[in-house]
Motif scaffolding. Structure first.
Motif, PDB file in Angstrom:
ATOM      1  N   MET A 135       0.836  -1.196   0.000  1.00  0.00           N
ATOM      2  CA  MET A 135       0.000   0.000   0.000  1.00  0.00           C
ATOM      3  C   MET A 135       0.875   1.251   0.000  1.00  0.00           C
ATOM      4  N   PRO A 136       0.300   2.415  -0.362  1.00  0.00           N
ATOM      5  CA  PRO A 136       1.087   3.652  -0.317  1.00  0.00           C
ATOM      6  C   PRO A 136       1.773   3.878   1.029  1.00  0.00           C
ATOM      7  N   VAL A 137       1.080   3.584   2.127  1.00  0.00           N
ATOM      8  CA  VAL A 137       1.661   3.779   3.452  1.00  0.00           C
ATOM      9  C   VAL A 137       2.834   2.834   3.710  1.00  0.00           C
ATOM     10  N   GLU A 138       2.958   1.775   2.888  1.00  0.00           N
ATOM     11  CA  GLU A 138       4.050   0.821   3.036  1.00  0.00           C
ATOM     12  C   GLU A 138       5.151   1.002   1.979  1.00  0.00           C
ATOM     13  N   ALA A 139       4.973   1.980   1.091  1.00  0.00           N
ATOM     14  CA  ALA A 139       5.942   2.147  -0.002  1.00  0.00           C
ATOM     15  C   ALA A 139       6.436   3.576  -0.180  1.00  0.00           C
ATOM     16  N   GLU A 140       5.571   4.561  -0.035  1.00  0.00           N
ATOM     17  CA  GLU A 140       5.929   5.939  -0.378  1.00  0.00           C
ATOM     18  C   GLU A 140       7.001   6.513   0.532  1.00  0.00           C
ATOM     19  N   HIS A 141       6.980   6.168   1.815  1.00  0.00           N
ATOM     20  CA  HIS A 141       8.001   6.663   2.745  1.00  0.00           C
ATOM     21  C   HIS A 141       9.383   6.173   2.322  1.00  0.00           C
ATOM     22  N   PHE A 142       9.449   4.904   1.892  1.00  0.00           N
ATOM     23  CA  PHE A 142      10.720   4.341   1.445  1.00  0.00           C
ATOM     24  C   PHE A 142      11.156   4.988   0.134  1.00  0.00           C
ATOM     25  N   ALA A 143      10.214   5.189  -0.777  1.00  0.00           N
ATOM     26  CA  ALA A 143      10.534   5.805  -2.065  1.00  0.00           C
ATOM     27  C   ALA A 143      11.134   7.191  -1.881  1.00  0.00           C
ATOM     28  N   ALA A 144      10.681   7.906  -0.856  1.00  0.00           N
ATOM     29  CA  ALA A 144      11.195   9.253  -0.586  1.00  0.00           C
ATOM     30  C   ALA A 144      12.655   9.225  -0.124  1.00  0.00           C
ATOM     31  N   LYS A 145      13.136   8.070   0.317  1.00  0.00           N
ATOM     32  CA  LYS A 145      14.518   7.934   0.749  1.00  0.00           C
ATOM     33  C   LYS A 145      15.490   7.732  -0.418  1.00  0.00           C
ATOM     34  N   LEU A 146      14.969   7.394  -1.600  1.00  0.00           N
ATOM     35  CA  LEU A 146      15.825   7.130  -2.742  1.00  0.00           C
ATOM     36  C   LEU A 146      16.474   8.413  -3.259  1.00  0.00           C
ATOM     37  N   GLU A 147      17.701   8.282  -3.732  1.00  0.00           N
ATOM     38  CA  GLU A 147      18.379   9.391  -4.375  1.00  0.00           C
ATOM     39  C   GLU A 147      18.005   9.400  -5.856  1.00  0.00           C
ATOM     40  N   ASN A 148      17.688  10.596  -6.378  1.00  0.00           N
ATOM     41  CA  ASN A 148      17.390  10.787  -7.804  1.00  0.00           C
ATOM     42  C   ASN A 148      16.265   9.852  -8.277  1.00  0.00           C
ATOM     43  N   ALA A 149      15.216   9.756  -7.485  1.00  0.00           N
ATOM     44  CA  ALA A 149      14.129   8.817  -7.787  1.00  0.00           C
ATOM     45  C   ALA A 149      13.283   9.296  -8.965  1.00  0.00           C
ATOM     46  N   LYS A 150      12.905   8.334  -9.801  1.00  0.00           N
ATOM     47  CA  LYS A 150      11.982   8.585 -10.900  1.00  0.00           C
ATOM     48  C   LYS A 150      10.861   7.553 -10.829  1.00  0.00           C
ATOM     49  N   GLU A 151       9.634   8.027 -10.896  1.00  0.00           N
ATOM     50  CA  GLU A 151       8.479   7.128 -10.796  1.00  0.00           C
ATOM     51  C   GLU A 151       8.129   6.581 -12.172  1.00  0.00           C
ATOM     52  N   ARG A 152       7.780   5.306 -12.194  1.00  0.00           N
ATOM     53  CA  ARG A 152       7.384   4.641 -13.432  1.00  0.00           C
ATOM     54  C   ARG A 152       6.131   3.815 -13.181  1.00  0.00           C
ATOM     55  N   GLN A 153       5.185   3.891 -14.095  1.00  0.00           N
ATOM     56  CA  GLN A 153       3.929   3.144 -13.985  1.00  0.00           C
ATOM     57  C   GLN A 153       3.918   2.013 -15.005  1.00  0.00           C
ATOM     58  N   ILE A 154       3.644   0.801 -14.540  1.00  0.00           N
ATOM     59  CA  ILE A 154       3.459  -0.344 -15.431  1.00  0.00           C
ATOM     60  C   ILE A 154       2.118  -0.968 -15.072  1.00  0.00           C
ATOM     61  N   GLY A 155       1.133  -0.784 -15.929  1.00  0.00           N
ATOM     62  CA  GLY A 155      -0.222  -1.199 -15.568  1.00  0.00           C
ATOM     63  C   GLY A 155      -0.689  -0.396 -14.366  1.00  0.00           C
ATOM     64  N   GLU A 156      -1.194  -1.071 -13.369  1.00  0.00           N
ATOM     65  CA  GLU A 156      -1.626  -0.412 -12.140  1.00  0.00           C
ATOM     66  C   GLU A 156      -0.525  -0.383 -11.075  1.00  0.00           C
ATOM     67  N   TRP A 157       0.651  -0.874 -11.426  1.00  0.00           N
ATOM     68  CA  TRP A 157       1.732  -0.980 -10.441  1.00  0.00           C
ATOM     69  C   TRP A 157       2.716   0.174 -10.594  1.00  0.00           C
ATOM     70  N   ARG A 158       3.073   0.785  -9.449  1.00  0.00           N
ATOM     71  CA  ARG A 158       4.035   1.889  -9.441  1.00  0.00           C
ATOM     72  C   ARG A 158       5.412   1.392  -9.024  1.00  0.00           C
ATOM     73  N   PHE A 159       6.426   1.936  -9.673  1.00  0.00           N
ATOM     74  CA  PHE A 159       7.816   1.639  -9.342  1.00  0.00           C
ATOM     75  C   PHE A 159       8.581   2.965  -9.254  1.00  0.00           C
ATOM     76  N   TRP A 160       9.399   3.101  -8.229  1.00  0.00           N
ATOM     77  CA  TRP A 160      10.278   4.259  -8.115  1.00  0.00           C
ATOM     78  C   TRP A 160      11.720   3.764  -8.271  1.00  0.00           C
ATOM     79  N   GLN A 161      12.418   4.283  -9.269  1.00  0.00           N
ATOM     80  CA  GLN A 161      13.788   3.873  -9.549  1.00  0.00           C
ATOM     81  C   GLN A 161      14.752   4.952  -9.081  1.00  0.00           C
ATOM     82  N   GLY A 162      15.706   4.578  -8.238  1.00  0.00           N
ATOM     83  CA  GLY A 162      16.693   5.512  -7.732  1.00  0.00           C
ATOM     84  C   GLY A 162      17.904   4.769  -7.220  1.00  0.00           C
ATOM     85  N   THR A 163      18.608   5.373  -6.283  1.00  0.00           N
ATOM     86  CA  THR A 163      19.784   4.736  -5.707  1.00  0.00           C
ATOM     87  C   THR A 163      19.812   4.933  -4.198  1.00  0.00           C
ATOM     88  N   VAL A 164      20.532   4.052  -3.517  1.00  0.00           N
ATOM     89  CA  VAL A 164      20.867   4.191  -2.093  1.00  0.00           C
ATOM     90  C   VAL A 164      22.353   3.893  -1.969  1.00  0.00           C
TER      91      VAL A 164
END
Length: 286
Positions: A41-70
């Motif tokens: 769920m967003p509450v289980e993913a968005e906080h972590f996504a905000a920790k990524l460096e240079n994150a870019k969001e990508r949508q595949i179907g109904e699924w969201r992916f944030w690509q970045g670095t740690v």
């Protein structure tokens, strides 16, 4: 065209033919397979996504992916959506699209073990499917008793799992040893509760019957239950991707532990530390 021009063009074409494959090869050699962090769920993913460096969001179907670095290492946060089918699809997409180094499934769960409390974290040494069962034959009017149901291992054979006697045991999906090591190294840093190794049970069922929960806990050693980990573990195993599940207790009806939505944030912070420890392991192996 002069002979000199023809020779120059030939040399340029030959040079491209030589150097283009070398350039492509260099990219392949220096690229790193990403680590996938899953949250339903967003509450289980968005906080972590905000920790990524240079994150870019990508949508595949109904699924969201944030690509970045740690710490300079490629990391992808995957919002899998809730339930066994959704997480199986998200894991398959990640496996094919990103070819990951490892997958960590994390988020909230309900407690099965009375010794565990809200904010305690279970590192899944194993995960099991609590939705694959065969009921005994009973005549009409004989009623139903779920504690009499037998588990089915859907991977035990290619025939009918319900008819195969060898399939009447619960499949345990073991965590990857190196991911377990990273989680163990990080345990002392977590201060909002205790961190234990245990068994994560998963199914598209929300169990609130205390007798049913006790049956799972006593027979299959489940520490918590939720709706994704075992399915993600199964798909990861079929793709030979190292996997671990990590879950925080958001509630525990076995000891009246009340639901707390902030537990999902605490789990993501702990898993972030696990991730950094795992990245150190990877870098040390170079």
């Amino acid at each position: 065209m002069s002979k000199l021009s023809l020779n120059l063009n030939t040399a340029l074409i030959s040079g491209l033919a030589i150097f283009a494959p070398l350039h492509a090869m260099a990219n392949t050699e220096t690229s790193q397979a990403p680590i996938i962090i899953q949250g339903a769920m967003p509450v289980e993913a968005e906080h972590f996504a905000a920790k990524l460096e240079n994150a870019k969001e990508r949508q595949i179907g109904e699924w969201r992916f944030w690509q970045g670095t740690v710490d300079g290492y490629p990391v992808i946060v995957s919002e899998t959506l809730k339930g066994m089918s959704n997480v199986a699809a998200a894991t398959s997409i990640a496996a094919v699209e990103f070819k990951p180094k490892a997958i960590i499934n994390q988020g909230t769960a309900g407690g099965h073990d009375p010794a565990l409390h809200v904010y305690d974290i279970v590192v899944g040494k194993y995960s099991v499917n609590l939705g694959a069962f065969k009921t005994p034959h009973k005549l009409q009017g004989a009623g139903s008793n779920s504690v009499e149901w037998k588990p089915m291992d859907l991977l035990a054979s290619k025939g009918s799992a319900g008819e195969d006697k060898n399939a009447h045991s619960i499949r345990q999906f073991a965590a990857d040893p190196l991911l377990m090591k990273a989680a163990e190294q990080t345990m002392p840093s977590y201060t909002k509760g205790k961190v234990v190794e245990g068994v994560i049970g998963s199914a598209d069922v929300w169990n609130s019957e205390l007798d049913r929960i006790r049956f799972f806990h006593e027979n299959f050693n489940t520490s918590v239950e939720e709706m994704e980990t075992a399915s993600a573990a199964q798909i990861s195993s079929l793709f030979n991707i190292p996997f671990i599940g990590i879950r925080v207790l958001s509630n525990n009806i076995t000891n009246d532990g009340k639901y707390d939505a902030q537990t999902g944030i605490a789990c993501q912070d702990y898993v972030y530390d696990v991730l950094k420890a795992y990245i150190k392991q990877i870098n040390a192996q170079k």
